[in-house]
Design an enzyme around this catalytic site. Structure first.
Site, PDB file in Angstrom:
ATOM      1  N   SER A  16       0.403  -0.971   0.406  1.00  0.00           N
ATOM      2  CA  SER A  16      -0.091  -0.349   0.106  1.00  0.00           C
ATOM      3  C   SER A  16       0.450   1.428   0.080  1.00  0.00           C
ATOM      4  CB  SER A  16      -0.968   0.325   1.019  1.00  0.00           C
ATOM      5  OG  SER A  16      -0.309  -0.405   2.315  1.00  0.00           O
ATOM      6  N   HIS A  45      -5.502  -3.555  -2.752  1.00  0.00           N
ATOM      7  CA  HIS A  45      -5.030  -2.013  -3.954  1.00  0.00           C
ATOM      8  C   HIS A  45      -5.061  -2.774  -4.977  1.00  0.00           C
ATOM      9  CE1 HIS A  45      -4.245   0.686  -0.810  1.00  0.00           C
ATOM     10  NE2 HIS A  45      -3.408  -0.101  -0.626  1.00  0.00           N
ATOM     11  N   LYS A  77     -11.782   1.067  -1.752  1.00  0.00           N
ATOM     12  CA  LYS A  77     -10.720   1.677  -2.809  1.00  0.00           C
ATOM     13  C   LYS A  77     -11.225   1.502  -4.470  1.00  0.00           C
ATOM     14  CE  LYS A  77      -7.213   0.688   1.099  1.00  0.00           C
ATOM     15  NZ  LYS A  77      -6.828   0.157   2.018  1.00  0.00           N
TER      16      LYS A  77
HETATM   17  C1  LIG Z   1      -6.534   0.488   3.170  1.00  0.00           C
HETATM   18  C2  LIG Z   1      -6.008  -1.147   3.743  1.00  0.00           C
HETATM   19  C3  LIG Z   1      -6.475  -1.963   4.609  1.00  0.00           C
HETATM   20  C4  LIG Z   1      -8.041  -1.619   5.047  1.00  0.00           C
HETATM   21  O1  LIG Z   1      -8.805  -1.181   4.396  1.00  0.00           O
HETATM   22  P1  LIG Z   1     -10.329  -0.663   4.851  1.00  0.00           P
HETATM   23  O2  LIG Z   1     -11.276  -0.761   4.169  1.00  0.00           O
HETATM   24  O3  LIG Z   1      -9.594   0.367   4.647  1.00  0.00           O
HETATM   25  O4  LIG Z   1     -10.533  -0.710   6.256  1.00  0.00           O
HETATM   26  C5  LIG Z   1      -5.965  -3.152   3.936  1.00  0.00           C
HETATM   27  N1  LIG Z   1      -5.041  -4.098   3.851  1.00  0.00           N
HETATM   28  C6  LIG Z   1      -4.491  -2.891   3.380  1.00  0.00           C
HETATM   29  C7  LIG Z   1      -3.381  -3.592   2.426  1.00  0.00           C
HETATM   30  C8  LIG Z   1      -5.102  -2.500   2.769  1.00  0.00           C
HETATM   31  O5  LIG Z   1      -4.308  -0.884   1.552  1.00  0.00           O
END
Ligand SMILES: *Cc1c(COP(=O)(O)O)cnc(C)c1O
Length: 390
Positions: A177, A205, A236
């Site tokens: 991330s 991602h 996302k």
């Molecule tokens: C954003 C993210 C999460 C958390 O997801 P949310 O739905 O925002 O709580 C988990 N793992 C990774 C790698 C992330 O980038």
């Protein structure tokens, strides 16, 4: 309380104090902040779906039909038609037997890891894995072993050392991330087969943006049928909210019975579920392919301009493009100068990244215009020279 104040003053002194920026418009390629129109370069809404008419309409219709809240956890009375429908959609999308929803990626990771691993088991985790994986491992009470980033040789040695110590789990982000590079999934699959471990991939991602129809990083590398636990998020690339785990029917049934963050939390509301269903429809359609190809050409353009100017963007091969700075103060100054020039790129500091590795974590979107990205790259160069990063 003086310990609040002391702790906050400590943060301010070391340039690690965090405050919120307020977005006064929908999340698009450009947004309004402090009344000004700025280019948004730090959102995970990669395909622009968070403001897509089809998602908005689906959400509105679902609210009219089913109301605003689900009223309870899934296992009580909060299991609505749309939860079941979305889980079926996800299972088809991921080509898995079954899928289960969680209220967020954070909640999925703590729920899944805590349910699967326990005292006496061993979890191998990439050093750069997301904080929610670390927290899930802590809750599980299993032995937690971090391996150097993407280093399969080091991981192999660790698996050799700890073999036989309970059930073995290898956990990795699909796309990291903060660095924007991709996990060596083929090698990890070979290792988990050799050492009889289970592999979990967090594709927060990769979902919607990578692989056929946006099926994610494991699909891109041709190993999706070999990853037992496929986690992804809906908030996302898919522009909605929540998360899922896809896998065998038995795994999903197990999680439904054992994952505490699933059991003890009110389920996602109808509006969000309907938006997610619409999002999966879009990413699996020709429109999804078009969006992914714009994202890719924007990525190539922007990261190419930054690298050519001498910025260090690590091993990024995705829409996440880190612009390395180093210290916290310099990073926040860089971000401030860019903001004055109409660009919002958030500075990322410890504990999100290791000390000395502060950066602007830039993300391109399918909906950015080429002209905006070109202007923006030149502003990065000006600002970067001013603060001495290049
Ligand atoms: C954003 C993210 C999460 C958390 O997801 P949310 O739905 O925002 O709580 C988990 N793992 C990774 C790698 C992330 O980038």
């Amino acid at each position: 309380m003086s310990f609040y104040r002391d702790s906050l003053e400590e943060l301010i002194k070391s340039d690690l104090y965090r405050s919120l920026k307020q977005v006064e418009s929908a999340q698009g390629g450009r947004v309004i902040i402090d009344g000004r129109d700025v280019l948004l370069l730090c959102s995970n809404n990669y395909l622009g779906l968070a403001d897509h008419p089809q998602l908005k309409n689906a959400s509105i219709s679902a609210t009219s039909l089913y109301g605003t809240g689900s009223g309870a956890a899934r296992l009580v009375s909060g299991n609505m038609t749309l939860h079941e429908e979305l889980e079926k959609c996800i299972a088809i999308f991921k080509k898995c037997e079954s899928a289960i929803l969680f209220n967020s990626g954070y909640s999925a990771n703590i729920g899944v890891i805590q349910a699967l691993a326990g005292r006496g088991d061993t979890i191998y985790s990439d050093r750069l894995n997301h904080a929610s994986i670390v927290d899930g491992a802590l809750l599980s009470r299993a032995r937690y072993i971090r391996y150097p980033h993407k280093d399969v040789t080091a991981l192999r040695a660790l698996l050799e050392t700890h073999k036989g110590k309970g059930r073995q789990f290898i956990v990795t982000d699909g796309v990291f991330s903060m660095d924007g590079d991709v996990a060596p999934l083929r090698e990890l699959v070979a290792l988990k087969n050799e050492f009889d471990a289970l592999l979990m991939v967090d594709d927060a991602h990769g979902t919607a943006v990578m692989g056929c129809n946006g099926r994610g990083s494991a699909d891109l590398m041709g190993v999706s049928d070999q990853v037992e636990i496929q986690m992804g998020t809906l908030g996302k690339g898919l522009g909605s909210f929540g998360a899922y785990v896809a896998g065998s029917a038995e795994l999903i049934d197990f999680l439904r019975n054992k994952a505490r963050s699933f059991i003890f939390s009110t389920s996602l509301p109808p509006s969000v579920l309907a938006a997610s269903i619409a999002a999966i429809d879009i990413v699996s359609s020709p429109e999804g392919d078009r969006l992914r190809s714009s994202l890719e050409s924007n990525r190539v353009l922007f990261s190419g301009l930054l690298s050519a100017a001498g910025f260090n963007t690590l091993d990024s091969s995705t829409q996440i493009i880190p612009v390395m700075v180093g210290g916290a103060e310099q990073t926040m100054e860089f971000s401030r100068i860019l903001f004055e020039n109409g660009i919002f790129a958030q500075g990322i500091r410890p504990p999100t990244v290791p000390p000395g590795k502060c950066r602007l974590r830039c993300t391109v979107m399918a909906t950015h215009s080429k002209a905006d990205l070109e202007v923006s790259a030149s502003k990065f160069v000006e600002a970067g020279q001013r603060i001495g990063v290049i």
